[in-house]
Design a protein around this motif. Structure first.
Motif, PDB file in Angstrom:
ATOM      1  N   LEU A   8       0.848  -1.191   0.000  1.00 24.91           N
ATOM      2  CA  LEU A   8       0.000   0.000   0.000  1.00 24.91           C
ATOM      3  C   LEU A   8       0.881   1.236   0.000  1.00 24.91           C
ATOM      4  O   LEU A   8       1.615   1.479   0.948  1.00 24.91           O
ATOM      5  CB  LEU A   8      -0.904   0.016   1.233  1.00 24.91           C
ATOM      6  CG  LEU A   8      -1.867  -1.143   1.389  1.00 24.91           C
ATOM      7  CD1 LEU A   8      -2.635  -1.011   2.697  1.00 24.91           C
ATOM      8  CD2 LEU A   8      -2.813  -1.223   0.214  1.00 24.91           C
ATOM      9  N   CYS A   9       0.802   1.991  -1.070  1.00 27.58           N
ATOM     10  CA  CYS A   9       1.541   3.249  -1.178  1.00 27.58           C
ATOM     11  C   CYS A   9       0.557   4.349  -0.821  1.00 27.58           C
ATOM     12  O   CYS A   9      -0.255   4.753  -1.641  1.00 27.58           O
ATOM     13  CB  CYS A   9       2.087   3.416  -2.589  1.00 27.58           C
ATOM     14  SG  CYS A   9       3.202   2.091  -3.080  1.00 27.58           S
ATOM     15  N   ARG A  10       0.600   4.815   0.421  1.00 28.75           N
ATOM     16  CA  ARG A  10      -0.439   5.733   0.897  1.00 28.75           C
ATOM     17  C   ARG A  10       0.081   7.033   1.465  1.00 28.75           C
ATOM     18  O   ARG A  10      -0.671   7.797   2.054  1.00 28.75           O
ATOM     19  CB  ARG A  10      -1.324   5.023   1.906  1.00 28.75           C
ATOM     20  CG  ARG A  10      -0.593   4.445   3.064  1.00 28.75           C
ATOM     21  CD  ARG A  10      -1.492   3.580   3.908  1.00 28.75           C
ATOM     22  NE  ARG A  10      -0.718   3.072   5.029  1.00 28.75           N
ATOM     23  CZ  ARG A  10      -1.119   3.022   6.258  1.00 28.75           C
ATOM     24  NH1 ARG A  10      -2.328   3.414   6.562  1.00 28.75           N
ATOM     25  NH2 ARG A  10      -0.344   2.552   7.191  1.00 28.75           N
ATOM     26  N   THR A  11       1.388   7.299   1.305  1.00 30.64           N
ATOM     27  CA  THR A  11       1.921   8.561   1.798  1.00 30.64           C
ATOM     28  C   THR A  11       2.414   9.416   0.643  1.00 30.64           C
ATOM     29  O   THR A  11       2.823   8.906  -0.404  1.00 30.64           O
ATOM     30  CB  THR A  11       3.076   8.340   2.802  1.00 30.64           C
ATOM     31  OG1 THR A  11       4.119   7.610   2.153  1.00 30.64           O
ATOM     32  CG2 THR A  11       2.608   7.580   4.019  1.00 30.64           C
ATOM     33  N   PHE A  40      -1.744   2.301  -5.054  1.00 25.12           N
ATOM     34  CA  PHE A  40      -1.561   3.701  -4.668  1.00 25.12           C
ATOM     35  C   PHE A  40      -2.906   4.203  -4.178  1.00 25.12           C
ATOM     36  O   PHE A  40      -3.898   4.172  -4.900  1.00 25.12           O
ATOM     37  CB  PHE A  40      -1.045   4.528  -5.848  1.00 25.12           C
ATOM     38  CG  PHE A  40       0.363   4.174  -6.226  1.00 25.12           C
ATOM     39  CD1 PHE A  40       1.440   4.847  -5.653  1.00 25.12           C
ATOM     40  CD2 PHE A  40       0.636   3.158  -7.125  1.00 25.12           C
ATOM     41  CE1 PHE A  40       2.745   4.521  -5.978  1.00 25.12           C
ATOM     42  CE2 PHE A  40       1.938   2.823  -7.464  1.00 25.12           C
ATOM     43  CZ  PHE A  40       2.988   3.507  -6.889  1.00 25.12           C
ATOM     44  N   ILE A  41      -2.934   4.656  -2.945  1.00 27.64           N
ATOM     45  CA  ILE A  41      -4.172   5.045  -2.281  1.00 27.64           C
ATOM     46  C   ILE A  41      -3.901   6.274  -1.413  1.00 27.64           C
ATOM     47  O   ILE A  41      -2.781   6.505  -0.969  1.00 27.64           O
ATOM     48  CB  ILE A  41      -4.725   3.863  -1.452  1.00 27.64           C
ATOM     49  CG1 ILE A  41      -6.121   4.151  -0.932  1.00 27.64           C
ATOM     50  CG2 ILE A  41      -3.786   3.448  -0.359  1.00 27.64           C
ATOM     51  CD1 ILE A  41      -6.826   2.922  -0.355  1.00 27.64           C
ATOM     52  N   GLY A  42      -4.941   7.050  -1.161  1.00 30.78           N
ATOM     53  CA  GLY A  42      -4.766   8.252  -0.328  1.00 30.78           C
ATOM     54  C   GLY A  42      -3.763   9.199  -0.965  1.00 30.78           C
ATOM     55  O   GLY A  42      -3.705   9.341  -2.184  1.00 30.78           O
ATOM     56  N   ASP A  43      -2.944   9.835  -0.127  1.00 28.09           N
ATOM     57  CA  ASP A  43      -1.941  10.765  -0.648  1.00 28.09           C
ATOM     58  C   ASP A  43      -0.843  10.062  -1.428  1.00 28.09           C
ATOM     59  O   ASP A  43      -0.032  10.706  -2.093  1.00 28.09           O
ATOM     60  CB  ASP A  43      -1.330  11.575   0.501  1.00 28.09           C
ATOM     61  CG  ASP A  43      -2.288  12.620   1.055  1.00 28.09           C
ATOM     62  OD1 ASP A  43      -3.263  12.973   0.357  1.00 28.09           O
ATOM     63  OD2 ASP A  43      -2.053  13.092   2.178  1.00 28.09           O
ATOM     64  N   GLY A  44      -0.825   8.748  -1.387  1.00 33.82           N
ATOM     65  CA  GLY A  44       0.157   7.997  -2.154  1.00 33.82           C
ATOM     66  C   GLY A  44       0.015   8.187  -3.650  1.00 33.82           C
ATOM     67  O   GLY A  44       0.979   8.011  -4.396  1.00 33.82           O
ATOM     68  N   ILE A  45      -1.165   8.561  -4.118  1.00 34.86           N
ATOM     69  CA  ILE A  45      -1.338   8.772  -5.558  1.00 34.86           C
ATOM     70  C   ILE A  45      -0.489   9.937  -6.063  1.00 34.86           C
ATOM     71  O   ILE A  45      -0.146   9.989  -7.229  1.00 34.86           O
ATOM     72  CB  ILE A  45      -2.821   8.963  -5.944  1.00 34.86           C
ATOM     73  CG1 ILE A  45      -3.408  10.184  -5.276  1.00 34.86           C
ATOM     74  CG2 ILE A  45      -3.615   7.720  -5.638  1.00 34.86           C
ATOM     75  CD1 ILE A  45      -4.795  10.545  -5.754  1.00 34.86           C
ATOM     76  N   CYS A  80      -6.391   3.834  -6.487  1.00 33.68           N
ATOM     77  CA  CYS A  80      -7.721   3.944  -5.896  1.00 33.68           C
ATOM     78  C   CYS A  80      -8.504   5.069  -6.580  1.00 33.68           C
ATOM     79  O   CYS A  80      -8.103   6.239  -6.527  1.00 33.68           O
ATOM     80  CB  CYS A  80      -7.591   4.204  -4.395  1.00 33.68           C
ATOM     81  SG  CYS A  80      -9.163   4.485  -3.574  1.00 33.68           S
ATOM     82  N   SER A  83      -9.635   7.852  -4.199  1.00 32.53           N
ATOM     83  CA  SER A  83      -8.547   8.761  -3.823  1.00 32.53           C
ATOM     84  C   SER A  83      -8.288   9.784  -4.921  1.00 32.53           C
ATOM     85  O   SER A  83      -8.035  10.958  -4.643  1.00 32.53           O
ATOM     86  CB  SER A  83      -7.261   7.976  -3.535  1.00 32.53           C
ATOM     87  OG  SER A  83      -7.426   7.140  -2.413  1.00 32.53           O
TER      88      SER A  83
END
Length: 92
Positions: A8-11, A40-45, A80, A83
């Motif tokens: 999960l790439c979320r940062t 890639f989810i959240g700010d990870g995008i 996501c 996101s």
């Protein structure tokens, strides 16, 4: 059937070492022939956006790590949709 890992790439790409270290861990796993999927989810995008200038905040670009993914067998990843929509971005 072997085990598969979902990373999960979320940062966000800059501001901390989490995003960079996460991608490095994914590359290391892939180099060891482990199956890894990326989400890639959240700010990870924001890691996927081009035209970033990390040198302005004295950071190294993560672009090289992203471009290396296919060389390690990671040719597709997931983003996501929620996101993207929450941040006003399109899949393009």
């Amino acid at each position: 059937m072997g085990n598969k890992t979902l990373a999960l790439c979320r940062t966000a790409p800059y501001g901390s070492a989490l995003a960079r270290e996460g991608l490095e861990a994914v590359l290391a796993s892939a180099a060891m022939e482990q199956e890894v999927d990326l989400l890639f989810i959240g700010d990870g995008i924001f890691q996927l956006l081009g035209n970033q200038s990390p040198e302005k905040i004295q950071q190294k670009s993560q672009r090289r790590n992203l471009l290396a993914l296919p060389m390690f067998g990671l040719e597709q990843f997931y983003v996501c949709a929620s996101s993207l929509a929450e941040r006003g971005l399109s899949p393009n």
